[in-house]
Design a protein around this motif. Structure first.
Motif, PDB file in Angstrom:
ATOM      1  N   PHE A  65       9.966   8.476  -8.246  1.00  0.00           N
ATOM      2  CA  PHE A  65      10.510   7.156  -8.574  1.00  0.00           C
ATOM      3  C   PHE A  65      11.675   7.330  -9.525  1.00  0.00           C
ATOM      4  CE2 PHE A  65      10.122   3.042 -11.039  1.00  0.00           C
ATOM      5  CZ  PHE A  65      10.630   2.258 -10.010  1.00  0.00           C
ATOM      6  N   ASP A  66      12.861   7.006  -9.037  1.00  0.00           N
ATOM      7  CA  ASP A  66      14.063   7.267  -9.839  1.00  0.00           C
ATOM      8  C   ASP A  66      15.014   6.080  -9.676  1.00  0.00           C
ATOM      9  OD1 ASP A  66      15.934   8.522 -11.403  1.00  0.00           O
ATOM     10  OD2 ASP A  66      16.644   9.854  -9.809  1.00  0.00           O
ATOM     11  N   PRO A  67      14.614   4.914 -10.192  1.00  0.00           N
ATOM     12  CA  PRO A  67      15.373   3.695  -9.906  1.00  0.00           C
ATOM     13  C   PRO A  67      16.759   3.721 -10.550  1.00  0.00           C
ATOM     14  CG  PRO A  67      13.768   3.275 -11.626  1.00  0.00           C
ATOM     15  CD  PRO A  67      13.527   4.681 -11.145  1.00  0.00           C
ATOM     16  N   VAL A  68      17.709   3.107  -9.857  1.00  0.00           N
ATOM     17  CA  VAL A  68      19.071   2.989 -10.382  1.00  0.00           C
ATOM     18  C   VAL A  68      19.246   1.545 -10.861  1.00  0.00           C
ATOM     19  CG1 VAL A  68      21.518   3.131  -9.801  1.00  0.00           C
ATOM     20  CG2 VAL A  68      19.885   4.756  -8.794  1.00  0.00           C
ATOM     21  N   GLN A  84       0.813  -1.224   0.000  1.00  0.00           N
ATOM     22  CA  GLN A  84       0.000   0.000   0.000  1.00  0.00           C
ATOM     23  C   GLN A  84       0.841   1.266   0.000  1.00  0.00           C
ATOM     24  OE1 GLN A  84      -2.744  -0.278   3.245  1.00  0.00           O
ATOM     25  NE2 GLN A  84      -3.670  -2.122   2.400  1.00  0.00           N
ATOM     26  N   VAL A  85       2.143   1.110   0.188  1.00  0.00           N
ATOM     27  CA  VAL A  85       2.991   2.301   0.186  1.00  0.00           C
ATOM     28  C   VAL A  85       2.871   2.966  -1.172  1.00  0.00           C
ATOM     29  CG1 VAL A  85       5.357   3.140   0.249  1.00  0.00           C
ATOM     30  CG2 VAL A  85       4.618   1.361   1.839  1.00  0.00           C
ATOM     31  N   LYS A  86       2.510   4.224  -1.126  1.00  0.00           N
ATOM     32  CA  LYS A  86       2.344   4.924  -2.406  1.00  0.00           C
ATOM     33  C   LYS A  86       3.521   5.878  -2.598  1.00  0.00           C
ATOM     34  CE  LYS A  86      -2.169   4.368  -3.951  1.00  0.00           C
ATOM     35  NZ  LYS A  86      -2.451   2.972  -3.696  1.00  0.00           N
ATOM     36  N   LEU A  87       4.240   5.680  -3.695  1.00  0.00           N
ATOM     37  CA  LEU A  87       5.361   6.543  -4.021  1.00  0.00           C
ATOM     38  C   LEU A  87       4.943   7.414  -5.196  1.00  0.00           C
ATOM     39  CD1 LEU A  87       8.472   7.125  -3.654  1.00  0.00           C
ATOM     40  CD2 LEU A  87       8.830   5.390  -5.416  1.00  0.00           C
ATOM     41  N   ARG A 145       9.258   6.346 -19.677  1.00  0.00           N
ATOM     42  CA  ARG A 145      10.047   5.618 -18.683  1.00  0.00           C
ATOM     43  C   ARG A 145      10.613   4.332 -19.249  1.00  0.00           C
ATOM     44  NH1 ARG A 145      10.423   6.655 -13.235  1.00  0.00           N
ATOM     45  NH2 ARG A 145       9.547   8.703 -12.757  1.00  0.00           N
ATOM     46  N   TRP A 146      11.585   4.490 -20.107  1.00  0.00           N
ATOM     47  CA  TRP A 146      12.290   3.313 -20.597  1.00  0.00           C
ATOM     48  C   TRP A 146      13.710   3.723 -20.927  1.00  0.00           C
ATOM     49  CZ3 TRP A 146       8.096   5.317 -23.577  1.00  0.00           C
ATOM     50  CH2 TRP A 146       8.442   6.015 -24.719  1.00  0.00           C
ATOM     51  N   ARG A 147      14.533   2.731 -21.256  1.00  0.00           N
ATOM     52  CA  ARG A 147      15.912   3.006 -21.659  1.00  0.00           C
ATOM     53  C   ARG A 147      16.135   2.402 -23.038  1.00  0.00           C
ATOM     54  NH1 ARG A 147      20.286   3.595 -17.148  1.00  0.00           N
ATOM     55  NH2 ARG A 147      19.337   5.373 -16.115  1.00  0.00           N
ATOM     56  N   ILE A 148      17.295   2.671 -23.593  1.00  0.00           N
ATOM     57  CA  ILE A 148      17.494   2.263 -24.985  1.00  0.00           C
ATOM     58  C   ILE A 148      18.683   1.310 -25.159  1.00  0.00           C
ATOM     59  CG2 ILE A 148      16.400   4.342 -25.894  1.00  0.00           C
ATOM     60  CD1 ILE A 148      19.280   5.363 -26.576  1.00  0.00           C
TER      61      ILE A 148
END
Ligand SMILES: [Zn+2]
Length: 349
Positions: free
Chosen positions: A23-26, A15-18, A321-324
């Motif tokens: 949201f900046d995942p490494v 339930q934790v809402k971020l 939100r994707w990478r290449i």
């Protein structure tokens, strides 16, 4: 109902809402990385907007990135454009070509359509070497009767013919990414970008569909076979390279630039590589971003390496939100895409 303390804990955590913006995942991936500081061939950047920048500083970036020449697509009109024309006439010799924007305002003022071709001729006399038609034609610009102007409107035909007569190219930015025509909601893959720029959204009955806009464009390509057209941003078919391929097959007078579309090409590396290998003579390098060394290096990394899952070059709000992934193009393809194809569009008059 008996509760399992472990499941309860998991449910609580879920339930934790971020907030999405936080949201900046490494990435934990450890894969080879290659920085391309010097591209495999000289580069012409076919798509820039540097009206307001210090050209000496721009040339420093160009020199550091093996960019021999840059096409500045001026966004200025009227008296402001006069000043831009003077600025580029005094720019370091041989480094810049200036394209001017088609301004549909005379049609909004009910002036004769011939004005547009006359204005183009005048600007070419002053040094312009290309015409850019922006997406306002089709999406937002209206004539004096309040009707949305279509790209295939008869009133633009004389300008496209005039360009062929003078021998200059016409760059078309028609439509936009598919997501810009969808609702700005949780299912939109470019939600954050559109939330930052709601005016980039064209969903709803007030706007023509993307398909309708590309049909207008295709009619123009068919109606003016002598005019050299360049489709900005993969001709707005970046999510559907099969369609882009059909369009290149149908219209020999059409080529595309890759500007501002590394995010799209780099997330479909196998399809995009096939597209480049099939049409190496019809695809041109362009950035459409603020000239910076790090930006150009990301483009080069995408085109030249087989690197995986890295950031794409973009404007500040990002594109999705994707990478290449790198396309690892062969050097003979790179030579054409980087500059040889562009040479054909850069005319001396
Ligand atoms: Zn542009």
């Amino acid at each position: 109902m008996p509760t399992d303390p472990f499941l309860e804990m998991v449910a609580k955590k879920a339930q934790v809402k971020l907030p999405l913006g936080e949201f900046d995942p490494v990435s934990c991936l450890r894969v080879p990385e290659h920085e391309i500081t010097w591209p495999a061939a000289p580069v012409i950047d076919m798509h820039c907007h540097v009206d307001g920048l210090d050209l000496e500083a721009v040339v420093k970036v160009m020199d550091a990135c093996r960019i021999e020449h840059m096409v500045n697509i001026s966004l200025a009109k009227g008296g402001e454009l006069d000043a831009i024309m003077r600025k580029f006439a005094a720019a370091p010799a041989g480094r810049f070509t200036l394209f001017v924007l088609l301004d549909p305002a005379p049609l909004a003022r009910n002036q004769p359509a011939g004005r547009l071709a006359e204005e183009l001729e005048r600007r070419v006399e002053q040094g312009a070497r290309g015409l850019k038609v922006w997406k306002d034609v089709g999406l937002t610009a209206r004539d004096s009767a309040g009707q949305l102007l279509r790209l295939d409107d008869e009133r633009f035909a004389a300008v496209f013919e005039k360009a062929a007569e003078i021998g200059i190219p016409v760059m078309l930015h028609t439509a936009d990414p598919a997501a810009f025509f969808q609702p700005i909601d949780a299912r939109n893959e470019r939600y954050e970008e559109l939330a930052a720029h709601p005016d980039w959204g064209f969903h709803g009955a007030a706007f023509p569909s993307k398909a309708a806009l590309l049909e207008q464009r295709d009619r123009v390509l068919a109606n003016h076979p002598r005019t050299a057209f360049l489709g900005a941003h993969v001709g707005s078919m970046e999510e559907d390279l099969e369609k882009a391929s059909h369009t290149l097959e149908r219209f020999p007078n059409f080529s595309v630039d890759i500007s501002a579309r590394a995010a799209e090409l780099g997330r479909q590396p196998r399809t995009a590589r096939g597209f480049f290998l099939r049409y190496p003579e019809r695809i041109l390098f362009g950035s459409d971003l603020i000239p910076e060394i790090s930006m150009y290096r990301l483009y080069y990394r995408m085109l030249e390496t087989a690197d995986e899952y890295f950031p794409y070059p973009t404007h500040e709000s990002g594109q999705g939100r994707w990478r290449i992934y790198g396309l690892e193009l062969p050097v003979e393809t790179l030579r054409k895409v980087y500059s040889e194809n562009a040479q054909k569009f850069l005319v001396k008059i």
